[in-house]
Design a protein around this motif. Structure first.
Motif, PDB file in Angstrom:
ATOM      1  N   PHE A  55       3.815  12.233  -5.269  1.00  0.00           N
ATOM      2  CA  PHE A  55       3.733  11.031  -4.430  1.00  0.00           C
ATOM      3  C   PHE A  55       2.317  10.473  -4.521  1.00  0.00           C
ATOM      4  CE2 PHE A  55       7.833  11.404  -2.494  1.00  0.00           C
ATOM      5  CZ  PHE A  55       8.080  12.767  -2.452  1.00  0.00           C
ATOM      6  N   VAL A  56       2.199   9.139  -4.654  1.00  0.00           N
ATOM      7  CA  VAL A  56       0.892   8.510  -4.817  1.00  0.00           C
ATOM      8  C   VAL A  56       0.705   7.395  -3.799  1.00  0.00           C
ATOM      9  CG1 VAL A  56       0.691   9.112  -7.245  1.00  0.00           C
ATOM     10  CG2 VAL A  56       1.788   6.949  -6.594  1.00  0.00           C
ATOM     11  N   ILE A  57      -0.554   7.135  -3.521  1.00  0.00           N
ATOM     12  CA  ILE A  57      -0.892   6.163  -2.485  1.00  0.00           C
ATOM     13  C   ILE A  57      -0.443   4.756  -2.844  1.00  0.00           C
ATOM     14  CG2 ILE A  57      -3.208   5.807  -3.426  1.00  0.00           C
ATOM     15  CD1 ILE A  57      -4.205   5.512  -0.516  1.00  0.00           C
ATOM     16  N   ASP A  58      -0.475   4.413  -4.113  1.00  0.00           N
ATOM     17  CA  ASP A  58      -0.083   3.055  -4.499  1.00  0.00           C
ATOM     18  C   ASP A  58       1.388   2.788  -4.198  1.00  0.00           C
ATOM     19  OD1 ASP A  58      -2.188   2.838  -7.476  1.00  0.00           O
ATOM     20  OD2 ASP A  58      -2.616   2.602  -5.342  1.00  0.00           O
ATOM     21  N   LYS A  59       2.197   3.822  -4.283  1.00  0.00           N
ATOM     22  CA  LYS A  59       3.626   3.676  -4.051  1.00  0.00           C
ATOM     23  C   LYS A  59       3.964   3.826  -2.562  1.00  0.00           C
ATOM     24  CE  LYS A  59       8.074   3.658  -5.038  1.00  0.00           C
ATOM     25  NZ  LYS A  59       8.763   2.443  -5.503  1.00  0.00           N
ATOM     26  N   PHE A  60       3.245   4.705  -1.874  1.00  0.00           N
ATOM     27  CA  PHE A  60       3.527   5.005  -0.472  1.00  0.00           C
ATOM     28  C   PHE A  60       2.259   4.903   0.374  1.00  0.00           C
ATOM     29  CE2 PHE A  60       7.849   6.318  -1.074  1.00  0.00           C
ATOM     30  CZ  PHE A  60       7.901   6.962  -2.300  1.00  0.00           C
ATOM     31  N   PRO A  61       1.674   3.734   0.491  1.00  0.00           N
ATOM     32  CA  PRO A  61       0.478   3.627   1.327  1.00  0.00           C
ATOM     33  C   PRO A  61       0.799   3.916   2.788  1.00  0.00           C
ATOM     34  CG  PRO A  61       1.216   1.457   0.583  1.00  0.00           C
ATOM     35  CD  PRO A  61       2.046   2.465  -0.151  1.00  0.00           C
ATOM     36  N   ILE A  62      -0.132   4.597   3.439  1.00  0.00           N
ATOM     37  CA  ILE A  62       0.042   5.032   4.817  1.00  0.00           C
ATOM     38  C   ILE A  62      -1.134   4.539   5.640  1.00  0.00           C
ATOM     39  CG2 ILE A  62      -0.080   7.081   6.322  1.00  0.00           C
ATOM     40  CD1 ILE A  62       1.549   8.572   4.194  1.00  0.00           C
ATOM     41  N   SER A  63      -0.850   4.082   6.836  1.00  0.00           N
ATOM     42  CA  SER A  63      -1.922   3.762   7.771  1.00  0.00           C
ATOM     43  C   SER A  63      -1.817   4.662   8.992  1.00  0.00           C
ATOM     44  CB  SER A  63      -1.851   2.286   8.203  1.00  0.00           C
ATOM     45  OG  SER A  63      -0.834   2.098   9.171  1.00  0.00           O
TER      46      SER A  63
END
Lengths: 111, 118
Positions: free
Chosen positions: A61-69
């Motif tokens: 899982f990568v941040i570009d696909k699943f950005p989280i705040s």
């Protein structure tokens, strides 16, 4: 215990678009966890969200696909970006107080 | 890191018969252990948990589980199942030392589908 409000409960989205899922906890928590449950499968941890720092992503899982705040200690969002039909799943947020407590889940269908 | 193995992906059993759902875990540290149930199209519900103390843990709906440290197992049992027990059951584990602060993720097994046959 913990009560988690998650929304939306379900959505049908066009491929190539993005969806943001929100989770609100009834009390302050240090960490929030985001899981994916693909059809007929178990829960897979996507990432751990700690307030004030970047989320920690699990392998695959990568941040570009699943950005989280994680703007504060009671709230977090997960965005599923540039969606494809393979992203069709239930997405769950969770907090741990000895045991894991879950939101009701977001059932995402990508067409 | 911890891992959980649920060897049986599906378990069919006749109504009123006993059932055992198997769970084995792997961990280098002390753990908490859990069983969750997911009814069709519903969310996850905690059935029972082992934190410490007695190794036989009783949960909701007549289920119980026994923690066996030497065999690293936490099998779930029910002496007589009902149709309403048809669901998917997940065994889960977390690191005891880090769990108390909410820092430790919970790792889930692949699930066992219990099918109760009338």
């Amino acid at each position: 215990s913990a009560v988690i409000s998650q929304k939306p409960s379900r959505d049908i989205c066009q491929r190539g678009t993005s969806l943001t899922i929100q989770c609100q906890v009834d009390s302050q928590v240090t960490m929030m966890f985001w899981y994916r449950q693909q059809p007929g499968q178990s829960l897979t941890l996507i990432a751990t969200a700690n307030q004030g720092s970047e989320a920690t992503y699990e392998s695959g899982f990568v941040i570009d696909k699943f950005p989280i705040s994680r703007p504060n200690l009671t709230f977090s969002t997960l965005t599923v970006s540039n969606m494809s039909p393979e992203d069709s799943s239930i997405y769950l947020c969770s907090v741990v107080r000895t045991e894991a407590f879950f939101g009701q889940g977001t059932r995402l269908t990508v067409v | 890191a911890q891992s959980v193995t649920q060897l049986d992906s599906q378990v069919p059993v006749f109504e009123e018969a006993p059932v055992e759902l198997r769970c084995n875990y792997s961990s280098s540290v002390s753990v908490y252990l859990f069983w969750y149930v997911q009814y069709p199209n519903q969310g996850l519900q905690l059935l029972l948990k082992y934190l410490s103390g007695s190794t036989l843990v009783k949960g909701i709906n007549g289920f119980e589980a026994e923690f066996n440290k030497s065999q690293t197992s936490f099998h779930l049992r029910k002496p007589s199942v009902h149709i309403r027990d048809t669901a998917e059951y997940f065994c889960a584990v977390s690191d005891r030392s880090r769990n108390s602060g909410g820092y430790q993720k919970v790792t889930f097994g692949t699930g066992t589908k219990l099918q109760v046959i009338p």
